[in-house]
Design a protein around this motif. Structure first.
Motif, PDB file in Angstrom:
ATOM      1  N   ILE A  66       0.784  -1.242   0.098  1.00 31.47           N
ATOM      2  CA  ILE A  66      -0.045   0.015  -0.194  1.00 31.47           C
ATOM      3  C   ILE A  66       0.869   1.199   0.028  1.00 31.47           C
ATOM      4  O   ILE A  66       1.779   1.610   0.776  1.00 31.47           O
ATOM      5  CB  ILE A  66      -0.947  -0.184   1.166  1.00 31.47           C
ATOM      6  N   TYR A  67       0.767   1.913  -1.100  1.00 31.93           N
ATOM      7  CA  TYR A  67       1.604   3.325  -1.201  1.00 31.93           C
ATOM      8  C   TYR A  67       0.777   4.405  -0.529  1.00 31.93           C
ATOM      9  O   TYR A  67       1.683   5.466  -0.020  1.00 31.93           O
ATOM     10  CB  TYR A  67       1.703   3.473  -2.816  1.00 31.93           C
ATOM     11  N   ALA A  68      -0.445   4.618  -0.682  1.00 36.20           N
ATOM     12  CA  ALA A  68      -0.921   5.724  -0.279  1.00 36.20           C
ATOM     13  C   ALA A  68      -2.432   5.516   0.123  1.00 36.20           C
ATOM     14  O   ALA A  68      -3.058   4.433  -0.540  1.00 36.20           O
ATOM     15  CB  ALA A  68      -0.847   6.988  -1.217  1.00 36.20           C
ATOM     16  N   ILE A  69      -3.146   6.414   0.973  1.00 37.05           N
ATOM     17  CA  ILE A  69      -4.537   6.402   1.189  1.00 37.05           C
ATOM     18  C   ILE A  69      -5.211   7.439   0.668  1.00 37.05           C
ATOM     19  O   ILE A  69      -4.583   8.633   0.710  1.00 37.05           O
ATOM     20  CB  ILE A  69      -4.820   6.456   2.767  1.00 37.05           C
ATOM     21  N   ASP A  70      -6.275   7.408   0.091  1.00 37.73           N
ATOM     22  CA  ASP A  70      -7.219   8.201  -0.895  1.00 37.73           C
ATOM     23  C   ASP A  70      -8.390   8.564  -0.221  1.00 37.73           C
ATOM     24  O   ASP A  70      -9.212   7.433  -0.043  1.00 37.73           O
ATOM     25  CB  ASP A  70      -7.131   7.588  -2.358  1.00 37.73           C
ATOM     26  N   VAL A  71      -8.533   9.712   0.119  1.00 33.22           N
ATOM     27  CA  VAL A  71      -9.857   9.979   0.966  1.00 33.22           C
ATOM     28  C   VAL A  71     -10.544  11.083   0.023  1.00 33.22           C
ATOM     29  O   VAL A  71      -9.784  11.997  -0.449  1.00 33.22           O
ATOM     30  CB  VAL A  71      -9.793  10.500   2.455  1.00 33.22           C
ATOM     31  N   ASN A  72     -11.778  11.185   0.244  1.00 34.92           N
ATOM     32  CA  ASN A  72     -12.514  12.088  -0.569  1.00 34.92           C
ATOM     33  C   ASN A  72     -14.017  12.470   0.341  1.00 34.92           C
ATOM     34  O   ASN A  72     -13.958  13.443   0.994  1.00 34.92           O
ATOM     35  CB  ASN A  72     -12.841  11.828  -1.843  1.00 34.92           C
ATOM     36  N   SER A  73     -15.050  11.957   0.130  1.00 29.73           N
ATOM     37  CA  SER A  73     -16.282  12.372   0.317  1.00 29.73           C
ATOM     38  C   SER A  73     -16.542  12.372   1.739  1.00 29.73           C
ATOM     39  O   SER A  73     -17.396  13.197   2.365  1.00 29.73           O
ATOM     40  CB  SER A  73     -17.222  11.415  -0.196  1.00 29.73           C
ATOM     41  N   LYS A  74     -16.197  11.465   2.652  1.00 30.92           N
ATOM     42  CA  LYS A  74     -16.168  11.542   4.058  1.00 30.92           C
ATOM     43  C   LYS A  74     -15.277  12.392   4.855  1.00 30.92           C
ATOM     44  O   LYS A  74     -15.369  12.244   6.109  1.00 30.92           O
ATOM     45  CB  LYS A  74     -15.863  10.202   4.564  1.00 30.92           C
ATOM     46  N   PHE A  75     -14.560  13.315   4.135  1.00 30.18           N
ATOM     47  CA  PHE A  75     -13.822  14.263   4.738  1.00 30.18           C
ATOM     48  C   PHE A  75     -14.342  15.581   4.477  1.00 30.18           C
ATOM     49  O   PHE A  75     -13.699  16.654   4.483  1.00 30.18           O
ATOM     50  CB  PHE A  75     -12.480  14.186   4.436  1.00 30.18           C
ATOM     51  N   GLU A  76     -15.867  15.705   4.202  1.00 27.59           N
ATOM     52  CA  GLU A  76     -16.214  16.974   3.486  1.00 27.59           C
ATOM     53  C   GLU A  76     -17.485  17.575   4.538  1.00 27.59           C
ATOM     54  O   GLU A  76     -18.174  16.808   4.956  1.00 27.59           O
ATOM     55  CB  GLU A  76     -17.045  16.742   2.194  1.00 27.59           C
ATOM     56  N   ILE A  77     -17.613  18.903   4.269  1.00 33.54           N
ATOM     57  CA  ILE A  77     -18.566  19.723   4.451  1.00 33.54           C
ATOM     58  C   ILE A  77     -19.821  19.644   3.592  1.00 33.54           C
ATOM     59  O   ILE A  77     -20.906  19.431   3.912  1.00 33.54           O
ATOM     60  CB  ILE A  77     -18.181  21.044   4.972  1.00 33.54           C
ATOM     61  N   GLU A  78     -19.265  19.669   2.407  1.00 39.11           N
ATOM     62  CA  GLU A  78     -20.027  19.636   1.156  1.00 39.11           C
ATOM     63  C   GLU A  78     -19.328  19.086   0.048  1.00 39.11           C
ATOM     64  O   GLU A  78     -17.970  19.221   0.049  1.00 39.11           O
ATOM     65  CB  GLU A  78     -20.835  20.799   0.773  1.00 39.11           C
ATOM     66  N   PRO A  79     -19.712  18.702  -1.038  1.00 41.44           N
ATOM     67  CA  PRO A  79     -19.177  18.201  -2.390  1.00 41.44           C
ATOM     68  C   PRO A  79     -17.947  19.043  -2.760  1.00 41.44           C
ATOM     69  O   PRO A  79     -18.240  20.415  -2.906  1.00 41.44           O
ATOM     70  CB  PRO A  79     -20.106  17.780  -3.246  1.00 41.44           C
ATOM     71  N   GLY A  80     -16.528  18.704  -2.586  1.00 44.95           N
ATOM     72  CA  GLY A  80     -15.617  19.578  -2.860  1.00 44.95           C
ATOM     73  C   GLY A  80     -14.920  20.647  -1.917  1.00 44.95           C
ATOM     74  O   GLY A  80     -13.990  21.183  -2.104  1.00 44.95           O
ATOM     75  N   LEU A  81     -15.633  20.643  -0.704  1.00 43.77           N
ATOM     76  CA  LEU A  81     -15.300  21.434   0.415  1.00 43.77           C
ATOM     77  C   LEU A  81     -14.808  20.560   1.646  1.00 43.77           C
ATOM     78  O   LEU A  81     -15.793  19.768   2.107  1.00 43.77           O
ATOM     79  CB  LEU A  81     -16.370  22.029   0.787  1.00 43.77           C
ATOM     80  N   LYS A  82     -13.655  20.580   1.993  1.00 42.18           N
ATOM     81  CA  LYS A  82     -12.968  19.379   2.873  1.00 42.18           C
ATOM     82  C   LYS A  82     -13.161  20.091   4.118  1.00 42.18           C
ATOM     83  O   LYS A  82     -12.991  21.398   4.380  1.00 42.18           O
ATOM     84  CB  LYS A  82     -11.686  19.135   2.781  1.00 42.18           C
ATOM     85  N   ASN A  83     -13.548  19.142   5.277  1.00 38.12           N
ATOM     86  CA  ASN A  83     -13.544  19.638   6.546  1.00 38.12           C
ATOM     87  C   ASN A  83     -12.228  19.625   7.268  1.00 38.12           C
ATOM     88  O   ASN A  83     -11.459  18.622   7.488  1.00 38.12           O
ATOM     89  CB  ASN A  83     -14.298  18.537   7.346  1.00 38.12           C
ATOM     90  N   ILE A  84     -11.458  20.658   7.220  1.00 41.82           N
ATOM     91  CA  ILE A  84      -9.955  20.804   7.602  1.00 41.82           C
ATOM     92  C   ILE A  84      -9.586  19.954   9.091  1.00 41.82           C
ATOM     93  O   ILE A  84      -8.557  19.299   9.027  1.00 41.82           O
ATOM     94  CB  ILE A  84      -9.595  22.188   7.849  1.00 41.82           C
ATOM     95  N   ASN A  85     -10.562  19.942   9.993  1.00 39.27           N
ATOM     96  CA  ASN A  85     -10.368  19.165  11.192  1.00 39.27           C
ATOM     97  C   ASN A  85     -10.169  17.551  10.900  1.00 39.27           C
ATOM     98  O   ASN A  85      -9.297  17.113  11.483  1.00 39.27           O
ATOM     99  CB  ASN A  85     -11.360  19.546  12.432  1.00 39.27           C
ATOM    100  N   LEU A  86     -11.221  17.312  10.072  1.00 34.54           N
ATOM    101  CA  LEU A  86     -10.826  15.849   9.787  1.00 34.54           C
ATOM    102  C   LEU A  86      -9.988  15.427   8.907  1.00 34.54           C
ATOM    103  O   LEU A  86      -9.222  14.497   9.089  1.00 34.54           O
ATOM    104  CB  LEU A  86     -12.267  15.472   9.001  1.00 34.54           C
ATOM    105  N   VAL A  87      -9.400  16.506   8.003  1.00 30.52           N
ATOM    106  CA  VAL A  87      -8.213  16.188   7.060  1.00 30.52           C
ATOM    107  C   VAL A  87      -7.047  16.197   8.114  1.00 30.52           C
ATOM    108  O   VAL A  87      -6.114  15.493   7.741  1.00 30.52           O
ATOM    109  CB  VAL A  87      -8.318  17.274   6.152  1.00 30.52           C
ATOM    110  N   ARG A  88      -6.991  16.938   9.108  1.00 29.54           N
ATOM    111  CA  ARG A  88      -5.871  17.265  10.078  1.00 29.54           C
ATOM    112  C   ARG A  88      -5.600  15.823  10.859  1.00 29.54           C
ATOM    113  O   ARG A  88      -4.655  15.309  10.868  1.00 29.54           O
ATOM    114  CB  ARG A  88      -5.811  18.159  10.877  1.00 29.54           C
ATOM    115  N   THR A  89      -6.864  15.056  11.245  1.00 29.38           N
ATOM    116  CA  THR A  89      -7.001  13.972  11.819  1.00 29.38           C
ATOM    117  C   THR A  89      -6.126  12.834  11.120  1.00 29.38           C
ATOM    118  O   THR A  89      -5.250  12.219  11.656  1.00 29.38           O
ATOM    119  CB  THR A  89      -8.277  13.408  12.337  1.00 29.38           C
ATOM    120  N   ILE A  90      -6.464  12.690   9.521  1.00 29.30           N
ATOM    121  CA  ILE A  90      -6.191  11.656   8.916  1.00 29.30           C
ATOM    122  C   ILE A  90      -4.512  11.880   8.412  1.00 29.30           C
ATOM    123  O   ILE A  90      -3.507  11.276   8.310  1.00 29.30           O
ATOM    124  CB  ILE A  90      -6.832  11.300   7.616  1.00 29.30           C
ATOM    125  N   ARG A  91      -4.248  13.089   8.405  1.00 28.82           N
ATOM    126  CA  ARG A  91      -2.795  13.496   7.905  1.00 28.82           C
ATOM    127  C   ARG A  91      -1.802  13.160   9.252  1.00 28.82           C
ATOM    128  O   ARG A  91      -0.823  12.682   9.010  1.00 28.82           O
ATOM    129  CB  ARG A  91      -2.583  15.227   7.966  1.00 28.82           C
TER     130      ARG A  91
END
Length: 210
Positions: free
Chosen positions: A177-202
């Motif tokens: 496994i080279y990388a994890i790819d995340v998208n929809s479950k880290f969003e406030i709305e389509p295309g707008l990421k929830n920065i707190n959730l992104v910080r957690t996975i980072r």
């Protein structure tokens, strides 16, 4: 483990996410997507590989986006053939990574991967669903125990905060496994990421890299 944040749409949000230095940032150039991007891209940290996501796009269309947005990676999310991937690889050489996506379920035939090994840098496994991506559901990762290749791959498909324990567990296996790819479950709305959730996975990705 590297981290790809996909489906970015809004410049200010891109800059916010960019401060967390994910390894890849994905931009969807498929017009039917709610996360379709066709705007101005801000200056992002050089360490982030800007990735264009395409679905059965023409080579000319891909080349236009690569030039316009200075893309460092191409994610092919449609039914692109081996010959198509080979042509893309020849055109861009080592300057642009090629990620070929395969939609997986319990009936996935891993033998289809072999012809693509020489024309792609990475595979990406996503959940088989109604849309080419962004379906927000996971697939049974146990099928990856049958992965026959040493080619590194991205793990995708409905990964959210609730799946992080499972992500941590599968990273401890021998799978490449080279990388994890995340998208929809880290969003406030389509295309707008929830920065707190992104910080957690980072933070998780950084811990896994130690």
């Amino acid at each position: 483990m590297k981290l790809k944040i996909c489906g970015m749409k809004y410049p200010d949000n891109m800059l916010e996410v960019g401060l967390l230095l994910p390894d890849y940032m994905g931009f969807i150039f498929w017009q039917k997507s709610a996360r379709y991007f066709d705007g101005e891209m801000p200056d992002l940290p050089k360490s982030i590989k800007k990735t264009g996501v395409f679905v059965n796009e023409s080579i000319q269309g891909i080349e236009e986006k690569v030039i316009k947005y200075d893309l460092q990676a191409i994610q092919l999310h449609g039914q692109e053939s081996v010959a198509f991937c080979s042509e893309i690889k020849t055109k861009f050489g080592a300057s642009v990574e090629i990620i070929k996506v395969f939609s997986a379920d319990e009936n996935f035939d891993f033998s289809v991967l072999e012809p693509y090994e020489s024309v792609c840098d990475y595979f990406l496994f996503d959940t088989k669903g109604k849309l080419p991506g962004g379906n927000g559901t996971t697939f049974d990762w146990k099928i990856l125990e049958n992965y026959p290749s040493s080619k590194p791959f991205f793990l995708s498909g409905g990964i959210g905060i609730e799946e992080l324990d499972s992500v941590a567990a599968i990273l401890k296996t021998d799978l490449p496994i080279y990388a994890i790819d995340v998208n929809s479950k880290f969003e406030i709305e389509p295309g707008l990421k929830n920065i707190n959730l992104v910080r957690t996975i980072r933070e998780l990705s950084l811990r896994e890299n130690k």
